[in-house]
Design a protein around this motif. Structure first.
Motif, mmCIF file in Angstrom:
data_model
loop_
_atom_site.group_PDB
_atom_site.id
_atom_site.type_symbol
_atom_site.label_atom_id
_atom_site.label_comp_id
_atom_site.label_asym_id
_atom_site.label_seq_id
_atom_site.Cartn_x
_atom_site.Cartn_y
_atom_site.Cartn_z
ATOM 1 N N PRO A 122 0.810 -1.221 0.000
ATOM 2 C CA PRO A 122 0.000 0.000 0.000
ATOM 3 C C PRO A 122 0.844 1.274 0.000
ATOM 4 N N SER A 123 2.070 1.203 0.526
ATOM 5 C CA SER A 123 2.953 2.368 0.498
ATOM 6 C C SER A 123 3.304 2.747 -0.936
ATOM 7 N N PHE A 124 3.643 1.753 -1.739
ATOM 8 C CA PHE A 124 3.972 2.027 -3.136
ATOM 9 C C PHE A 124 2.751 2.542 -3.896
ATOM 10 N N ARG A 125 1.580 1.994 -3.591
ATOM 11 C CA ARG A 125 0.362 2.492 -4.240
ATOM 12 C C ARG A 125 0.122 3.961 -3.891
ATOM 13 N N LEU A 126 0.352 4.320 -2.636
ATOM 14 C CA LEU A 126 0.173 5.703 -2.208
ATOM 15 C C LEU A 126 1.183 6.617 -2.886
ATOM 16 N N LEU A 127 2.443 6.190 -2.955
ATOM 17 C CA LEU A 127 3.457 6.995 -3.629
ATOM 18 C C LEU A 127 3.121 7.182 -5.102
ATOM 19 N N PHE A 128 2.634 6.131 -5.746
ATOM 20 C CA PHE A 128 2.249 6.242 -7.154
ATOM 21 C C PHE A 128 1.100 7.227 -7.315
ATOM 22 N N GLN A 129 0.130 7.190 -6.406
ATOM 23 C CA GLN A 129 -0.992 8.120 -6.474
ATOM 24 C C GLN A 129 -0.520 9.561 -6.311
ATOM 25 N N GLU A 130 0.447 9.777 -5.444
ATOM 26 C CA GLU A 130 0.942 11.131 -5.217
ATOM 27 C C GLU A 130 1.765 11.652 -6.398
ATOM 28 N N LEU A 131 2.548 10.767 -7.029
ATOM 29 C CA LEU A 131 3.503 11.200 -8.051
ATOM 30 C C LEU A 131 2.965 11.106 -9.466
ATOM 31 N N ASP A 132 1.912 10.335 -9.679
ATOM 32 C CA ASP A 132 1.344 10.189 -11.016
ATOM 33 C C ASP A 132 0.314 11.296 -11.239
#
Length: 284
Positions: A122-132
């Motif tokens: 879920p951390s990577f999913r959150l980072l992707f949501q923030e950066l994409d």
């Protein structure tokens, strides 16, 4: 001296707990502050409130980390209590000569790895949501200066103005003379840079924080889902008046935003040097 397997396991466990607590503290630092929620609140031990999809995801991540941390803390506490009761000198006058247990060694290596993987996904999913960055409905440029912000609306004509702390408005230390105005439920791309030293543009309610670096253009995005005023502050120590560099974002309806754009074109575009002069006066 060679480290024993048991000592290695205890140190690994303490290090893992420290990482978990650190991650939770980092997530907690992204709490939001709106006009209705500024200042301490009774029993206010959690987030002040979310106003964007990214902040919603941060809150969920934080809640999940709290559950993991609580379970691990209770488990380790129970093990310590059992060890103190069953393996003290009174209960065991003849100490055990056991050196290790292969199953326990394997378990306390594999289980933490699985927990970390469970946290990482879920951390990577959150980072992707923030950066994409999705396709933007509006672009705003925020330029950090000592010690105020300059906002530019490249999509709406020649709108550029400075935003300085207001001494005669509430809330104290957060109100500004000219707020950043954006429409509700629209994707806003924020381009961030600096002119002198490193600043940081952060609005907690939207779950955003990005450095304003001279000579570099960073960007982030948010989609405000609530009407109202939301506040942030410069989050990078930038000099004498770092504490007097607030960020105020006013979220309005589409109709109000269109009306504000027309007014702003006349107010700020007619004499673009007014904002610079007011900023210089305020610094004296």
């Amino acid at each position: 001296m060679k480290m024993s397997n048991g000592l290695y396991g205890r140190r690994f466990g303490r290090r893992f707990l420290g990482m978990a607590f650190g991650a939770a503290a980092l997530a907690a630092g992204c709490g939001s502050v709106s006009a209705e929620e500024v200042g301490p609140q009774p029993w206010g031990i959690d987030f002040a409130g979310s106003a964007s999809p990214v902040m919603d995801s941060i809150e969920k991540m934080h809640s999940g980390l709290l559950i993991v941390i609580t379970v691990i803390t209770l488990f380790v506490t129970a093990l310590m209590v059992i060890a103190m009761l069953r393996f003290n000198a009174r209960a065991n006058p003849v100490p055990s000569k056991t050196t290790h247990n292969t199953m326990i060694e394997v378990a306390w290596t594999i289980i933490p790895v699985l927990i970390l993987v469970g946290i990482a996904i879920p951390s990577f999913r959150l980072l992707f949501q923030e950066l994409d960055l999705p396709k933007a409905d509006l672009t705003v440029k925020a330029t950090g200066k000592q010690w105020y912000w300059t906002y530019t609306y490249p999509d709406n004509g020649k709108i550029e103005f400075d935003s300085l702390i207001a001494q005669d408005k509430k809330p104290r230390m957060l109100a500004v003379d000219n707020e950043l105005v954006v429409p509700v439920n629209k994707v806003v791309r924020v381009e961030v840079t600096g002119t002198d030293v490193i600043h940081s543009f952060g609005v907690q309610a939207f779950g955003i924080k990005v450095d304003a670096i001279p000579g570099r253009l960073n960007e982030t995005w948010f989609k405000a889902t609530k009407l109202g005023m939301f506040y942030g502050q410069c989050s990078e120590l930038c000099g004498r008046d770092h504490a007097f560099m607030p960020i105020a974002v006013r979220v309005v309806s589409d109709q109000d935003f269109t009306a504000w754009v027309e007014t702003a074109k006349k107010k700020f575009a007619s004499n673009p040097e007014n904002a610079v002069a007011s900023a210089a006066d305020a610094m004296r």
